[in-house]
Design a protein around this motif. Structure first.
Motif, short mmCIF file in Angstrom:
data_model
loop_
_atom_site.label_atom_id
_atom_site.label_comp_id
_atom_site.label_asym_id
_atom_site.label_seq_id
_atom_site.Cartn_x
_atom_site.Cartn_y
_atom_site.Cartn_z
N TRP A 40 0.93 -1.05 -0.08
CA TRP A 40 -0.20 0.29 0.00
C TRP A 40 0.68 1.43 -0.41
CZ3 TRP A 40 -4.74 -0.67 -1.23
CH2 TRP A 40 -5.20 -1.88 -1.00
N ARG A 41 2.23 1.09 0.17
CA ARG A 41 2.41 2.81 -0.46
C ARG A 41 2.62 3.54 -0.84
NH1 ARG A 41 7.54 -1.31 -1.02
NH2 ARG A 41 8.21 -1.59 1.49
N SER A 42 2.12 3.48 -2.56
CA SER A 42 1.39 4.37 -2.48
C SER A 42 0.18 5.24 -2.51
CB SER A 42 1.63 4.32 -4.52
OG SER A 42 0.45 3.34 -4.66
N THR A 43 -0.80 4.44 -1.62
CA THR A 43 -2.17 4.98 -1.67
C THR A 43 -1.64 5.31 -0.46
OG1 THR A 43 -3.10 2.99 -2.94
CG2 THR A 43 -4.54 3.82 -0.48
N ALA A 45 1.28 7.46 1.00
CA ALA A 45 1.80 8.04 0.65
C ALA A 45 0.02 9.09 -0.09
CB ALA A 45 2.52 8.07 -0.23
N LEU A 46 -0.66 8.67 -0.79
CA LEU A 46 -2.14 9.80 -0.62
C LEU A 46 -2.50 10.56 0.42
CD1 LEU A 46 -3.38 10.62 -3.33
CD2 LEU A 46 -5.03 8.36 -2.70
N HIS A 231 -4.58 -2.56 -7.93
CA HIS A 231 -3.76 -1.14 -6.88
C HIS A 231 -1.60 -1.65 -7.46
CE1 HIS A 231 -3.25 -4.33 -4.03
NE2 HIS A 231 -2.05 -3.73 -3.78
N ARG A 232 -1.76 -2.41 -7.72
CA ARG A 232 -0.76 -2.93 -7.62
C ARG A 232 -0.14 -3.01 -9.56
NH1 ARG A 232 1.22 -8.74 -8.10
NH2 ARG A 232 0.61 -8.15 -10.52
N GLY A 235 -1.75 1.55 -10.12
CA GLY A 235 -2.16 2.53 -9.24
C GLY A 235 -2.33 4.30 -9.38
N THR A 236 -2.04 4.77 -10.08
CA THR A 236 -2.32 6.08 -10.57
C THR A 236 -3.84 6.16 -10.66
OG1 THR A 236 -0.80 6.81 -11.54
CG2 THR A 236 -2.26 7.62 -11.86
N ASN A 239 -5.34 5.12 -7.23
CA ASN A 239 -5.56 5.84 -6.52
C ASN A 239 -6.75 7.27 -6.70
OD1 ASN A 239 -4.15 4.85 -4.64
ND2 ASN A 239 -2.20 5.63 -5.18
#
Length: 251
Positions: A40-43, A45-46, A231-232, A235-236, A239
């Motif tokens: 979930w790193r990018s989510t 971060a959002l 999500h993987r 991702g864009t 998110n």
């Protein structure tokens, strides 16, 4: 990472960010089978950039959480309740993928007041009857999904290496039995939900996820045609859908 006790005393690893007692509803992130909180790193971060406290737990048998002999679908949901109880959180928004989404939905069935909203990415429904069982609606994976999974494994093998192989067999066994009562219990969910389908490239058929969305009061449905791990692999887009649903970035 910190540890908390799960529903039966099983040790669960949890990562948190942001002040949980700030008055802003935290977001609980729940990964799928064979993964861990790092997916979930990018989510995350959002969410952090939007000022949302984040809770990301490793499911039992995954990541840094303890391996056990109980991998019941209801037990995964009970663990989520134990996590938010241990952190002193009254209510959460939940974003879950696959097995994690199924656990999140069970949490919302059993404790509707604790879940404010749900994002359910590629959530596997329970089979309703023999016809669903014949279709194996929650099992299998196409070639494209397997290739993408291998690529992800090569980039970050630790989640798979740390996961208990017994989880998959235990979960598949439970999805191999029809459970029409599970569908009846969907009416207990009070929170609005966003159902995210991976489209025709996923092994979970979109029509089954649409049927699930139609059975959930106040739910929305969206398709991102990328496969099971939306999500993987997108991702864009994922998110963006999450931000819109949760109202992130609105004035």
């Amino acid at each position: 990472m910190r540890t908390v006790s799960g529903a039966d005393g099983t040790t669960l690893a949890v990562r948190t960010s942001g002040p949980l007692g700030s008055g802003t509803t935290p977001v609980l992130l729940v990964h799928g089978m064979g993964s861990d909180h790092s997916t979930w790193r990018s989510t995350a971060a959002l969410l952090r950039a939007a000022g949302r406290p984040v809770i990301a737990s490793d499911l039992r048998g995954h990541g840094r959480s303890e391996h056990t002999t109980d991998y019941g679908l209801g037990t995964f949901a009970d663990d989520l309740r134990a996590v938010i109880d241990a952190l002193g959180v009254g209510q959460v928004d939940v974003i879950g993928h696959s097995l994690g989404a199924h656990a999140a939905l069970r949490l919302a069935m059993d404790h509707p007041a604790r879940v404010r909203s749900l994002v359910l990415e590629e959530v596997p429904p329970m089979p309703r009857d023999d016809a669903d069982l014949a279709e194996e609606i929650t099992m299998g994976a196409g070639l494209g999904e397997r290739v993408r999974g291998v690529a992800a494994l090569l980039r970050n093998p630790l989640p798979v290496l740390r996961s208990d192989r017994a989880v998959g067999e235990a979960v598949q066994r439970q999805f191999a039995a029809a459970d029409p009562y599970w569908w009846d219990r969907l009416a207990r969910v009070r929170s609005p939900a966003l159902i995210v389908s991976g489209g025709s490239r996923s092994f979970l058929r979109p029509d089954h996820l649409r049927a699930l969305a139609a059975s959930l009061p106040g739910s929305d449905f969206t398709t991102i045609d990328i496969g099971h791990s939306v999500h993987r692999d997108a991702g864009t887009e994922f998110n963006s859908a999450v931000a819109t649903f949760l109202g992130i970035g609105r004035s």
